[in-house]
Write a protein that holds these residues in place. Structure first.
Motif, PDB file in Angstrom:
ATOM      1  N   LYS A  41      42.329  43.835  36.113  1.00 33.32           N
ATOM      2  CA  LYS A  41      42.257  42.567  36.837  1.00 33.32           C
ATOM      3  C   LYS A  41      40.844  42.002  36.831  1.00 33.32           C
ATOM      4  N   SER A  42      39.865  42.891  36.686  1.00 35.57           N
ATOM      5  CA  SER A  42      38.485  42.445  36.734  1.00 35.57           C
ATOM      6  C   SER A  42      38.135  41.488  35.598  1.00 35.57           C
ATOM      7  N   PHE A  43      38.822  41.594  34.463  1.00 35.85           N
ATOM      8  CA  PHE A  43      38.442  40.713  33.357  1.00 35.85           C
ATOM      9  C   PHE A  43      39.590  39.879  32.816  1.00 35.85           C
ATOM     10  N   TYR A  44      40.807  40.147  33.258  1.00 35.85           N
ATOM     11  CA  TYR A  44      41.945  39.402  32.709  1.00 35.85           C
ATOM     12  C   TYR A  44      42.140  38.071  33.406  1.00 35.85           C
ATOM     13  N   LYS A  45      42.114  37.001  32.600  1.00 31.16           N
ATOM     14  CA  LYS A  45      42.369  35.666  33.141  1.00 31.16           C
ATOM     15  C   LYS A  45      43.653  35.142  32.515  1.00 31.16           C
ATOM     16  N   PRO A  46      44.743  35.056  33.286  1.00 30.00           N
ATOM     17  CA  PRO A  46      46.007  34.603  32.699  1.00 30.00           C
ATOM     18  C   PRO A  46      45.907  33.185  32.170  1.00 30.00           C
ATOM     19  N   ILE A  47      46.687  32.883  31.150  1.00 30.42           N
ATOM     20  CA  ILE A  47      46.769  31.524  30.616  1.00 30.42           C
ATOM     21  C   ILE A  47      47.351  30.626  31.702  1.00 30.42           C
ATOM     22  N   SER A  48      46.733  29.485  31.898  1.00 24.59           N
ATOM     23  CA  SER A  48      47.171  28.560  32.944  1.00 24.59           C
ATOM     24  C   SER A  48      48.653  28.205  32.792  1.00 24.59           C
ATOM     25  N   GLY A  49      49.425  28.439  33.866  1.00 24.94           N
ATOM     26  CA  GLY A  49      50.842  28.111  33.833  1.00 24.94           C
ATOM     27  C   GLY A  49      51.742  29.238  33.381  1.00 24.94           C
ATOM     28  N   LEU A  93      38.944  37.048  25.813  1.00 19.72           N
ATOM     29  CA  LEU A  93      38.619  38.266  26.549  1.00 19.72           C
ATOM     30  C   LEU A  93      37.167  38.622  26.344  1.00 19.72           C
ATOM     31  N   PRO A  94      36.591  39.321  27.305  1.00 12.86           N
ATOM     32  CA  PRO A  94      35.202  39.752  27.150  1.00 12.86           C
ATOM     33  C   PRO A  94      35.109  40.882  26.139  1.00 12.86           C
ATOM     34  N   ASP A  95      33.943  41.198  25.740  1.00 10.97           N
ATOM     35  CA  ASP A  95      33.720  42.271  24.787  1.00 10.97           C
ATOM     36  C   ASP A  95      34.261  43.584  25.348  1.00 10.97           C
TER      37      ASP A  95
END
Lengths: 141, 141
Positions: A109-117, B105-107
Motif C-alpha cells: 500500500k505504501s507505493f501502490y497508486k490505483p488507476i483512477s476509477g 511504479l517506483p523503482d
DNA sequence: TGGGTAAATTATAATCATTCTAAATAAGCA
DNA sequence: TGCTTATTTAGAATGATTATAATTTACCCA
C-alpha cells in the motif's frame, strides 16, 4: 488416517461442505508449502487416496481459492500453482527447476497508486531467476 | 505499405534478420500499446499480411522477447500478452474485459531483497481488479 | 549481382493443461 | 432415515501453445 481437523475447521468456517477430496487436497496444501500445481497435488495424494480424479483436484483448488482459503499463483510460463498461505508475500520463480519460493516484502500500500476509477482486488509481486540450489549446481558443473 | 523503419532499426541493432513477419508483428506492437496476445496480434495483422501464420506470430514474439525488444507478460489466468515498452512498469489486469493497463511504479530496487544465493533476472508487479471502463458500465446497469 | 548456406517461415499435426459433460455418489438437513 | 442438492468422477472436448518437416528467404561472400 491423517488428522484433517484443521482443514475441516477451515472448510466449516467458510460454509463449505466437508468432502474427502477437499480435506485431502487442503490438508496437503497446509502441510506442503511447495506451491504445487494441480498435477503435482494429484500425484502426491493419489497413493493415499486412489479414487481421486484430476477433475476433483481442479474443482477443489478452484473452490478453495474462490473462498480465499488458498492462493492461486500464475508462474511466468503460465502454470497455475497453489499456496495455502493467505498473508501477503511475493513469489520467486526459478527458471531452471520451476520451483516457487516465498519472498518477504514490505506492505504494498505504501507505493501502490490505483488507476483512477478502477477497483483493485489483489496485488502481486514476483521475481524470476535462478534459485539458490540451481545456482549452486551451476557452479559445480 | 507501412513504414517499418523503426522496427527495422531495432531488429538490426539486436543482430536479428530482417523478415516480413518480424517487421509486421513488431511494428504492430510498437503502434498498439494494448498488450495483445498472439491470437490478437494474428487477427489484427492478417488482413494486411494474409500469408502470415500463427506459428510465425508465436515464433516472432518468442524471438523478440528473448532479445529484450518486447516484454512477455502473463495474465492472472495464464494468458501470454506482449508489450513493446521495455522500461520498468507494472500491469493492471481487468477481471471483466481482460484488458491490460500500464501501472506507474517506483523503482523496485528500493524494497526488493533477493533470496540469499539466488540470481534475479526480472521483477514483476501486477494488480487485478475492475478497470475504469468496466467500473463505469457496472454502475449504469 | 548471383549462389550457397543457415535461419526463418509456413501449414499441419501433436501436445498438454484445463474445462466441460453427464451420470453416480455423498453431504447435510428435516 | 430419506430427500434434495452439491460434489465427485471418468472421459471427452477444448484451446493455447509447441513440434515437425518441407519450403522459402535473408544475407554473406565471391
Amino acid at each position: 488416517m491423517r488428522d484433517f481437523s484443521r482443514a475441516e475447521k477451515a472448510l466449516k468456517a467458510e460454509g463449505l461442505r466437508i468432502t474427502r477430496p477437499r480435506l485431502v487436497v487442503y490438508d496437503y496444501l497446509l502441510d506442503n508449502k511447495t506451491h504445487p500445481t494441480c498435477d503435482q497435488i494429484y500425484h502426491s495424494i493419489v497413493n493415499d487416496y486412489p479414487h481421486i480424479s484430476f477433475s476433483s483436484v481442479y474443482n477443489v483448488t478452484e473452490k478453495l481459492s474462490n473462498s480465499g482459503l488458498i492462493l492461486k499463483l500464475v508462474s511466468p510460463c503460465g502454470e497455475m500453482h497453489y499456496d495455502s498461505t493467505n498473508c501477503f508475500h511475493g513469489h520467486f520463480y526459478c527458471l531452471k527447476c520451476s520451483c516457487v519460493l516465498d519472498l518477504d516484502l514490505p506492505d504494498v500500500k505504501s507505493f501502490y497508486k490505483p488507476i483512477s476509477g478502477s477497483t483493485t482486488t489483489s496485488i502481486t509481486i514476483s521475481a524470476e531467476g535462478i534459485c539458490p540450489m540451481c545456482s549452486k549446481n551451476e557452479q559445480v558443473n
